[in-house]
Design a protein around this motif. Structure first.
Motif: not given
Length: 170
Positions: A40-46, A57-63
């Motif tokens: 949560i403190n390091k990830s990005s959209s990529e 990235p956050f975008t690899k998390i379901k939803g």
């Protein structure tokens, strides 16, 4: 010479292609490059490099779409200091309960040092009072159907002291 940077670029270029992403992630593991779970403190959209590892990235998390990911990043500013800071900023930025549940499932909240069970117990029992966390007492009163003037007369003036969590989730 710099495979981590090469694969970072490749992964971000094929981010929407599940089969190619899996192929490149396997290759990274073969090369001994660690793939870290979302944080949560390091990830990005990529994908991003963190020391000699790549963080999912956050975008690899379901939803979690790019739009939701961007909202999380915007709310994060300089990082979430604790679970209360995280929850209040998520609510204020329109992030719903399903997204928070998916973040728990993905281990993205591990930086807060609570196990899944504790996070879920507090999440499901609504122990994180959003109105208190955000200091929005008038919203809370409206939600409970208590006239603001009545509350002021009975309790005196509300202070931010009352809005702070005890530091213990449960």
């Amino acid at each position: 010479n710099y495979p981590i940077y090469f694969y970072l670029s490749v992964l971000n270029n094929v981010i929407m292609d599940v089969s190619k992403t899996k192929e490149y992630l396997k290759e990274l593991k073969r090369l001994g490059i660690k793939i870290l779970k979302p944080d949560i403190n390091k990830s990005s959209s990529e994908y991003v490099i963190y020391y000699n590892s790549i963080i999912l990235p956050f975008t690899k998390i379901k939803g979690i779409s790019k739009i939701i990911s961007d909202k999380i990043i915007l709310a994060r500013e300089n990082g979430f200091s604790d679970i209360y800071d995280f929850i209040s900023k998520m609510v204020l930025n329109g992030i719903n309960r399903n997204v928070i549940a998916n973040l728990i499932d993905s281990d993205a909240l591990n930086c807060f040092s609570y196990n899944h069970q504790t996070l879920y117990d507090n999440y499901n029992e609504n122990k994180w009072n959003v109105f208190e966390l955000t200091g929005k007492i008038n919203d809370y009163l409206e939600y409970k159907g208590i006239p603001t003037k009545f509350y002021s007369d009975i309790k005196g003036e509300y202070t931010n002291e009352n809005s702070k969590g005890s530091g213990n989730i449960k």
